[in-house]
Design an enzyme around this catalytic site. Structure first.
Site, PDB file in Angstrom:
ATOM      1  N   ASP A   1     -10.234   5.487  -3.306  1.00  0.00           N
ATOM      2  CA  ASP A   1      -9.011   6.001  -2.682  1.00  0.00           C
ATOM      3  C   ASP A   1      -9.025   7.523  -2.760  1.00  0.00           C
ATOM      4  O   ASP A   1      -9.128   8.093  -3.853  1.00  0.00           O
ATOM      5  CB  ASP A   1      -7.789   5.413  -3.415  1.00  0.00           C
ATOM      6  CG  ASP A   1      -6.512   5.559  -2.596  1.00  0.00           C
ATOM      7  OD1 ASP A   1      -6.416   6.530  -1.807  1.00  0.00           O
ATOM      8  OD2 ASP A   1      -5.612   4.709  -2.759  1.00  0.00           O
TER       9      ASP A   1
ATOM     10  N   HIS B   1      -0.002   4.670  -0.158  1.00  0.00           N
ATOM     11  CA  HIS B   1      -0.371   5.751   0.774  1.00  0.00           C
ATOM     12  C   HIS B   1      -0.102   5.296   2.198  1.00  0.00           C
ATOM     13  O   HIS B   1       0.310   6.084   3.046  1.00  0.00           O
ATOM     14  CB  HIS B   1      -1.841   6.173   0.584  1.00  0.00           C
ATOM     15  CG  HIS B   1      -2.794   5.477   1.495  1.00  0.00           C
ATOM     16  ND1 HIS B   1      -3.494   4.344   1.147  1.00  0.00           N
ATOM     17  CD2 HIS B   1      -3.141   5.730   2.787  1.00  0.00           C
ATOM     18  CE1 HIS B   1      -4.237   3.952   2.157  1.00  0.00           C
ATOM     19  NE2 HIS B   1      -4.048   4.769   3.170  1.00  0.00           N
TER      20      HIS B   1
ATOM     21  N   CYS C   1       0.865  -1.183   0.000  1.00  0.00           N
ATOM     22  CA  CYS C   1       0.000   0.000   0.000  1.00  0.00           C
ATOM     23  C   CYS C   1       0.898   1.229   0.000  1.00  0.00           C
ATOM     24  O   CYS C   1       1.682   1.442   0.939  1.00  0.00           O
ATOM     25  CB  CYS C   1      -0.907   0.001   1.229  1.00  0.00           C
ATOM     26  SG  CYS C   1      -1.984   1.434   1.251  1.00  0.00           S
TER      27      CYS C   1
ATOM     28  N   CYS D   1      -3.317   6.801  -4.901  1.00  0.00           N
ATOM     29  CA  CYS D   1      -3.060   5.352  -4.789  1.00  0.00           C
ATOM     30  C   CYS D   1      -1.643   5.004  -5.252  1.00  0.00           C
ATOM     31  O   CYS D   1      -1.368   4.922  -6.462  1.00  0.00           O
ATOM     32  CB  CYS D   1      -4.077   4.528  -5.580  1.00  0.00           C
ATOM     33  SG  CYS D   1      -3.932   2.762  -5.227  1.00  0.00           S
TER      34      CYS D   1
ATOM     35  N   HIS E   1      -8.325  -3.900  -7.861  1.00  0.00           N
ATOM     36  CA  HIS E   1      -8.494  -2.443  -7.894  1.00  0.00           C
ATOM     37  C   HIS E   1      -8.783  -2.041  -9.349  1.00  0.00           C
ATOM     38  O   HIS E   1      -8.208  -2.638 -10.272  1.00  0.00           O
ATOM     39  CB  HIS E   1      -7.203  -1.717  -7.480  1.00  0.00           C
ATOM     40  CG  HIS E   1      -6.791  -1.872  -6.048  1.00  0.00           C
ATOM     41  ND1 HIS E   1      -6.301  -3.051  -5.536  1.00  0.00           N
ATOM     42  CD2 HIS E   1      -6.766  -0.988  -5.027  1.00  0.00           C
ATOM     43  CE1 HIS E   1      -5.995  -2.881  -4.250  1.00  0.00           C
ATOM     44  NE2 HIS E   1      -6.264  -1.639  -3.920  1.00  0.00           N
TER      45      HIS E   1
HETATM   46  O1  PYC Z   1      -1.889   3.720  -1.965  1.00  0.00           O
HETATM   47  O2  PYC Z   1      -1.362   1.741  -2.740  1.00  0.00           O
HETATM   48  C1  PYC Z   1      -2.144   2.524  -2.206  1.00  0.00           C
HETATM   49  C2  PYC Z   1      -3.478   2.026  -1.793  1.00  0.00           C
HETATM   50  C3  PYC Z   1      -3.998   0.785  -1.986  1.00  0.00           C
HETATM   51  C4  PYC Z   1      -5.281   0.790  -1.437  1.00  0.00           C
HETATM   52  C5  PYC Z   1      -5.510   2.041  -0.926  1.00  0.00           C
HETATM   53  N1  PYC Z   1      -4.390   2.796  -1.154  1.00  0.00           N
END
Ligand code: PYC
Length: 310
Positions: free
Chosen positions: A231, A87, A85, A235, A205
């Site tokens: 998101d 974020h 992830c 992301c 996703h």
């Molecule tokens: O920032 O990779 C990301 C992420 C995945 C799901 C929510 N944010």
């Protein structure tokens, strides 16, 4: 259970410092699998309302296998344990700075999909260098009622993404409900037809791209997460998948920087270098802010002790 909450470009991260289940000491991918299959009630109780909130991602800190890493981490939302992830990693780094566990400079963090690095530029600004990312399929088509044919690429960026550019619906904050409904329908259509990444992971996703709303922006995105929340940030793993596609299409040169806008207007700066296996090594720079430090309480007599499960 001691937790620290932050947000990265509006997207919440809850770092769990203690009180999680004992997942053993094996590879993080194995421990993540154990969390997903044996501790679903636990992880949902931390993240679902009323204790958690929509769109939140939790970061469960675990002992790393690689001793050069400052920590191991397993990310999850209310629906799924995630490979990585972006974020959340920016939020985790800002949280570790807030705790005095790391300072400015470069640090390694172990995730179920591999070691990533964070460069802490100041207390809030962090660059994540992600695992090698790659495009897996191009021009995949699905039929969606009321929309028609939706065409996109499938790419891996630590999670498995379906990327649609241009979006069939304008990517604006006023369209969030419709964007959510259509991206859910796209994901269900892809899953029904068995589409996924080349490592066997199903598409979890979906991202739609529209024109930027600022002069410095490259594009604006809408990202659907596995829990059907969107998101708020651009992301990080989705941006990694995007960089892999832009590189494969010759639309972005190695080292060139672009700004990715989220549907609410928060931004990441992105670039890549070439990876050893034909993909890209993405760099994602964003800002996170710590918001709360709390002790979670799980009373046995609380009827919503495990969260609101509908
Ligand atoms: O920032 O990779 C990301 C992420 C995945 C799901 C929510 N944010």
């Amino acid at each position: 259970m001691h937790v620290i909450d932050s947000h990265t470009g509006g997207e919440p991260t809850r770092v769990i410092l203690d009180g999680g289940p004992d997942l053993g000491s094996g590879p993080l991918a194995e421990r993540a699998q154990r969390l997903a299959t044996e501790y679903r009630d636990f992880y949902r109780s931390v993240i679902l309302e009323p204790r958690g909130q929509v769109a939140m991602v939790c970061a469960l800190l675990v002992e790393p296998v690689d001793p050069s890493c400052v920590t191991g981490v397993i990310y999850f939302d209310s629906e799924a344990v995630l490979g990585m992830c972006g974020h959340g990693t920016i939020g985790l780094a800002a949280t570790l700075v807030h705790m005095g566990r790391i300072g400015l400079g470069q640090h390694r963090i172990e995730t179920p999909v591999g070691v990533v690095t964070v460069d802490v530029l100041d207390a809030n600004t962090v660059t994540v260098t992600n695992v090698e990312s790659r495009r897996c399929s191009t021009s995949v088509k699905v039929e969606i009622d009321g929309i028609g044919t939706v065409t996109g690429d499938i790419a891996y960026g630590g999670n498995c993404f379906f990327l649609v550019d241009p979006s069939p619906i304008p990517v604006t904050a006023t369209n969030i409900r419709q964007l959510t409904d259509v991206t859910v329908a796209v994901r269900e259509a892809l899953l029904a037809q068995g589409y996924g990444c080349d490592n066997g992971a199903p598409v979890d996703h979906v991202i739609f791209y529209g024109p930027p709303e600022t002069p410095e922006g490259h594009s604006r995105n809408f990202v659907l997460c596995p829990d059907d929340a969107y998101d708020r940030s651009p992301c990080g793993t989705g941006c990694s998948a995007r960089l892999a596609c832009l590189a494969a299409d010759g639309r972005l040169a190695e080292g060139q920087e672009i700004v990715q806008e989220s549907v609410i207007g928060s931004t990441y700066r992105l670039s890549y270098r070439k990876g050893p296996n034909g993909g890209v090594i993405p760099s994602i720079t964003g800002k996170a802010y710590v918001m709360a430090e709390s002790k979670l309480i799980f009373l046995p007599q609380d009827p919503f002790n495990k969260g609101i499960v509908l």
